[in-house]
Structures are given as C-alpha cells and as structure tokens.
Design a protein around this motif. Structure first.
Motif, PDB file in Angstrom:
ATOM      1  N   TRP A   9      13.624   5.944  -8.820  1.00 32.23           N
ATOM      2  CA  TRP A   9      13.837   5.137  -7.631  1.00 32.23           C
ATOM      3  C   TRP A   9      12.529   4.505  -7.156  1.00 32.23           C
ATOM      4  O   TRP A   9      12.514   3.360  -6.688  1.00 32.23           O
ATOM      5  CB  TRP A   9      14.496   5.947  -6.519  1.00 32.23           C
ATOM      6  CG  TRP A   9      15.975   5.985  -6.702  1.00 32.23           C
ATOM      7  CD1 TRP A   9      16.722   6.998  -7.237  1.00 32.23           C
ATOM      8  CD2 TRP A   9      16.890   4.935  -6.406  1.00 32.23           C
ATOM      9  NE1 TRP A   9      18.045   6.641  -7.281  1.00 32.23           N
ATOM     10  CE2 TRP A   9      18.179   5.376  -6.774  1.00 32.23           C
ATOM     11  CE3 TRP A   9      16.759   3.668  -5.862  1.00 32.23           C
ATOM     12  CZ2 TRP A   9      19.313   4.588  -6.613  1.00 32.23           C
ATOM     13  CZ3 TRP A   9      17.891   2.880  -5.702  1.00 32.23           C
ATOM     14  CH2 TRP A   9      19.142   3.354  -6.069  1.00 32.23           C
ATOM     15  N   GLY A  10      11.433   5.225  -7.260  1.00 30.55           N
ATOM     16  CA  GLY A  10      10.128   4.642  -6.923  1.00 30.55           C
ATOM     17  C   GLY A  10       9.822   3.447  -7.817  1.00 30.55           C
ATOM     18  O   GLY A  10       9.350   2.400  -7.350  1.00 30.55           O
ATOM     19  N   THR A  11      10.125   3.581  -9.088  1.00 25.61           N
ATOM     20  CA  THR A  11       9.919   2.483 -10.040  1.00 25.61           C
ATOM     21  C   THR A  11      10.807   1.299  -9.698  1.00 25.61           C
ATOM     22  O   THR A  11      10.344   0.149  -9.664  1.00 25.61           O
ATOM     23  CB  THR A  11      10.210   2.971 -11.478  1.00 25.61           C
ATOM     24  OG1 THR A  11       9.363   4.076 -11.774  1.00 25.61           O
ATOM     25  CG2 THR A  11       9.990   1.873 -12.488  1.00 25.61           C
ATOM     26  N   LYS A  52       7.839   2.197   1.531  1.00 27.10           N
ATOM     27  CA  LYS A  52       7.010   1.600   2.580  1.00 27.10           C
ATOM     28  C   LYS A  52       5.878   0.784   1.974  1.00 27.10           C
ATOM     29  O   LYS A  52       5.573  -0.316   2.438  1.00 27.10           O
ATOM     30  CB  LYS A  52       6.444   2.688   3.493  1.00 27.10           C
ATOM     31  CG  LYS A  52       7.466   3.326   4.388  1.00 27.10           C
ATOM     32  CD  LYS A  52       6.855   4.461   5.176  1.00 27.10           C
ATOM     33  CE  LYS A  52       7.906   5.220   5.947  1.00 27.10           C
ATOM     34  NZ  LYS A  52       7.346   6.397   6.627  1.00 27.10           N
ATOM     35  N   GLU A  53       5.259   1.324   0.942  1.00 26.81           N
ATOM     36  CA  GLU A  53       4.180   0.595   0.265  1.00 26.81           C
ATOM     37  C   GLU A  53       4.695  -0.712  -0.317  1.00 26.81           C
ATOM     38  O   GLU A  53       4.074  -1.761  -0.170  1.00 26.81           O
ATOM     39  CB  GLU A  53       3.573   1.442  -0.851  1.00 26.81           C
ATOM     40  CG  GLU A  53       2.606   2.484  -0.377  1.00 26.81           C
ATOM     41  CD  GLU A  53       1.407   1.885   0.340  1.00 26.81           C
ATOM     42  OE1 GLU A  53       0.811   0.908  -0.162  1.00 26.81           O
ATOM     43  OE2 GLU A  53       1.063   2.396   1.413  1.00 26.81           O
ATOM     44  N   ALA A  54       5.836  -0.647  -0.996  1.00 23.89           N
ATOM     45  CA  ALA A  54       6.386  -1.843  -1.639  1.00 23.89           C
ATOM     46  C   ALA A  54       6.804  -2.886  -0.613  1.00 23.89           C
ATOM     47  O   ALA A  54       6.521  -4.081  -0.789  1.00 23.89           O
ATOM     48  CB  ALA A  54       7.567  -1.461  -2.535  1.00 23.89           C
ATOM     49  N   ILE A 115       3.948  -4.271 -11.228  1.00 25.95           N
ATOM     50  CA  ILE A 115       4.081  -3.533 -12.488  1.00 25.95           C
ATOM     51  C   ILE A 115       3.177  -2.306 -12.492  1.00 25.95           C
ATOM     52  O   ILE A 115       3.596  -1.216 -12.907  1.00 25.95           O
ATOM     53  CB  ILE A 115       3.804  -4.451 -13.693  1.00 25.95           C
ATOM     54  CG1 ILE A 115       4.954  -5.458 -13.846  1.00 25.95           C
ATOM     55  CG2 ILE A 115       3.626  -3.645 -14.968  1.00 25.95           C
ATOM     56  CD1 ILE A 115       4.716  -6.528 -14.889  1.00 25.95           C
ATOM     57  N   ILE A 116       1.946  -2.461 -12.022  1.00 25.31           N
ATOM     58  CA  ILE A 116       1.039  -1.302 -11.932  1.00 25.31           C
ATOM     59  C   ILE A 116       1.661  -0.227 -11.048  1.00 25.31           C
ATOM     60  O   ILE A 116       1.662   0.961 -11.396  1.00 25.31           O
ATOM     61  CB  ILE A 116      -0.336  -1.732 -11.390  1.00 25.31           C
ATOM     62  CG1 ILE A 116      -1.075  -2.588 -12.413  1.00 25.31           C
ATOM     63  CG2 ILE A 116      -1.176  -0.507 -11.010  1.00 25.31           C
ATOM     64  CD1 ILE A 116      -2.336  -3.251 -11.884  1.00 25.31           C
ATOM     65  N   ALA A 117       2.198  -0.632  -9.897  1.00 24.25           N
ATOM     66  CA  ALA A 117       2.813   0.330  -8.968  1.00 24.25           C
ATOM     67  C   ALA A 117       4.029   0.999  -9.596  1.00 24.25           C
ATOM     68  O   ALA A 117       4.234   2.208  -9.431  1.00 24.25           O
ATOM     69  CB  ALA A 117       3.203  -0.369  -7.672  1.00 24.25           C
ATOM     70  N   SER A 126       1.618   8.494  -6.303  1.00 23.41           N
ATOM     71  CA  SER A 126       1.758   7.576  -5.169  1.00 23.41           C
ATOM     72  C   SER A 126       0.766   6.439  -5.330  1.00 23.41           C
ATOM     73  O   SER A 126      -0.417   6.671  -5.546  1.00 23.41           O
ATOM     74  CB  SER A 126       1.487   8.294  -3.855  1.00 23.41           C
ATOM     75  OG  SER A 126       2.541   9.173  -3.558  1.00 23.41           O
ATOM     76  N   TYR A 127       1.247   5.209  -5.204  1.00 25.77           N
ATOM     77  CA  TYR A 127       0.392   4.036  -5.378  1.00 25.77           C
ATOM     78  C   TYR A 127       0.219   3.326  -4.053  1.00 25.77           C
ATOM     79  O   TYR A 127       1.177   3.121  -3.306  1.00 25.77           O
ATOM     80  CB  TYR A 127       1.010   3.078  -6.402  1.00 25.77           C
ATOM     81  CG  TYR A 127       0.143   1.885  -6.693  1.00 25.77           C
ATOM     82  CD1 TYR A 127      -0.980   1.997  -7.498  1.00 25.77           C
ATOM     83  CD2 TYR A 127       0.429   0.645  -6.143  1.00 25.77           C
ATOM     84  CE1 TYR A 127      -1.788   0.915  -7.760  1.00 25.77           C
ATOM     85  CE2 TYR A 127      -0.373  -0.450  -6.399  1.00 25.77           C
ATOM     86  CZ  TYR A 127      -1.478  -0.309  -7.208  1.00 25.77           C
ATOM     87  OH  TYR A 127      -2.281  -1.396  -7.453  1.00 25.77           O
TER      88      TYR A 127
END
Length: 137
Positions: A9-11, A52-54, A115-117, A126-127
C-alpha cells in the motif's frame, strides 16, 4: 494488516501521483494519492505516514506547476504588450517553450522522486521527499 500489505500500500500510494497525473492532468496526482491514503490510513501507521508524505509532495508539485503557469502567463503578456508597443517588431524570445519545458522538468522530478519513494516503501523504509511542503500533518 500484514507487513507485506503495508509495504504494498505504501508503494501504491507513492506511485499514485504518477498514475493520477497521467489519467487526469490538472489534479489527478493529488486525487488518486488522497483516495488511496484515505482508504488505508487507519489500518497502518506506516501507510498513514507514507500517505502524508506522498500527498504533501503531490500538493507541492501542483503548487509549483501553478506558479510556473502564472509566471509564464505574466512573461508572455509582458512580451505581447512590448511587441504591441514596438509595432510588432520585437523579437520573440521563446518564452512559451521555456515555460513548457519547466513543466516537463517538473514532471520528470515527480517521476524520479515518486519511484524512489515507492522502492523505499516496498523495502519497508519510511521515505521523506526533499523540498516538500508539510501541509498535511
């Protein structure tokens, strides 16, 4: 939610900005990331953090895009006004192409960092996006 599901899900959330912008250009990057994050944010702290980051990064990308468009419009308007004052004899400096190029560069930046994230999220790391406004906390 299993560890593997959290990573998936993070991806998906990080890649949502790229897919969303390809589907619906003006705001798809924000909408798809927001929808994915809202669906799963309560099930995992990792997914909530990465969502949140995305979303913050995609909002930043959209704000920069609006700024580029505004500046391009201002400079094109000034050039048009100057050309009108000069009686149509002013050399066109290619403002429109350069501002469009900045939009393309912004898209490449979004692509690379998303893509890196996504790769980091898939590894369970965590990115934190660089140069991202932290609007959603």
């Amino acid at each position: 939610m299993t560890l593997r599901d959290e990573r998936n899900w993070g991806t998906f959330i990080h890649l949502g900005g790229i897919v969303g912008s390809a589907i619906f250009r003006p705001a798809g990057n924000i909408i798809l990331v927001l929808v994915l994050w809202l669906i799963k944010r309560n099930e995992s702290r990792f997914v909530d953090d990465q969502g949140k980051e995305a979303i913050n990064f995609q909002i930043t990308i959209s704000l920069v895009s609006v700024l580029i468009s505004m500046l391009g419009g201002i400079f094109n308007g000034l050039w048009s006004f100057g050309n009108w004052v000069a009686g149509g004899n002013m050399f066109y400096g290619g403002w429109n192409w350069s501002w469009g190029g900045l939009h393309g560069l912004l898209w490449v930046v979004n692509l690379i960092f998303s893509i890196i994230a996504a790769v980091k999220a898939n590894e369970g790391v965590s990115y934190k996006y660089p140069l991202s406004l932290r609007l959603v906390k």
